[in-house]
Design an enzyme around this catalytic site. Structure first.
Site, PDB file in Angstrom:
ATOM      1  N   TYR A  77      36.786  57.067  37.863  1.00  0.00           N
ATOM      2  CA  TYR A  77      36.271  56.065  38.646  1.00  0.00           C
ATOM      3  C   TYR A  77      36.820  54.722  38.005  1.00  0.00           C
ATOM      4  CZ  TYR A  77      33.094  52.749  40.627  1.00  0.00           C
ATOM      5  OH  TYR A  77      32.645  51.475  41.224  1.00  0.00           O
ATOM      6  N   HIS A 115      35.427  51.585  44.378  1.00  0.00           N
ATOM      7  CA  HIS A 115      34.864  50.904  45.434  1.00  0.00           C
ATOM      8  C   HIS A 115      35.512  49.551  45.607  1.00  0.00           C
ATOM      9  CE1 HIS A 115      31.687  53.364  43.979  1.00  0.00           C
ATOM     10  NE2 HIS A 115      31.147  53.504  45.226  1.00  0.00           N
TER      11      HIS A 115
END
Length: 159
Positions: A77, A115
């Protein structure tokens, strides 16, 4: 005359940890705790500082997400990616992300994701140029924003 410049990635150490904090503070709309920065020293190749002609101008910080069951793949991530605005369009962000993609291959990780705020059209297009695919929309992901901001998940499969 062609301008010459050098872009170098370097490891994060206790001596340059403040650089990561400063770059993130200047570039990103959210802040991170002292514990987050301290933990950054433990993630090895998943955190890098970028230097332009020996000037610190960018950073990336990721985490390795290993699911509790082995039914899902381990993922990387991208928690933060920041490049000071005067140094954008020199390929620094690309170099930082490519380093992480290479680490994913070395670690046999099958996916890298992040994100991105829905309003950040430049970042969405940039990640898509790097081969990331726009996925689901997360409503209210950026809770500290006023009003709370939505985010897309962008994913890149690693082969």
């Amino acid at each position: 005359m062609v301008a010459k410049y050098s872009i170098v990635l370097d490891d994060l150490t206790p001596n340059n940890l403040g650089i990561l904090r400063k770059i993130n503070t200047v570039v990103l709309p959210t802040s991170y705790s002292d514990a987050w920065y301290k933990e950054s020293l433990t993630v090895g190749e998943l955190v890098k500082l970028a230097y332009f002609n020996e000037i610190p101008i960018g950073a990336i910080r990721c985490s390795l997400e290993t699911p509790p069951s082995h039914k899902e793949n381990t993922k990387i991530y991208i928690m933060t990616l920041a490049v000071l605005s005067p140094y954008r369009n020199y390929g620094i962000g690309r170099k930082l992300v490519e380093h992480i993609l290479e680490q994913a291959k070395i670690m046999f990780v099958k996916e890298v994701y992040c994100h991105v705020w829905v309003e950040n059209e430049d970042a969405l297009a940039w990640y898509e140029r790097l081969g990331f695919a726009k996925g689901e929309l997360i409503k209210g992901y950026y809770r500290k924003m006023e009003p709370a901001g939505d985010a897309y998940i962008l994913r890149k499969a690693i082969e």
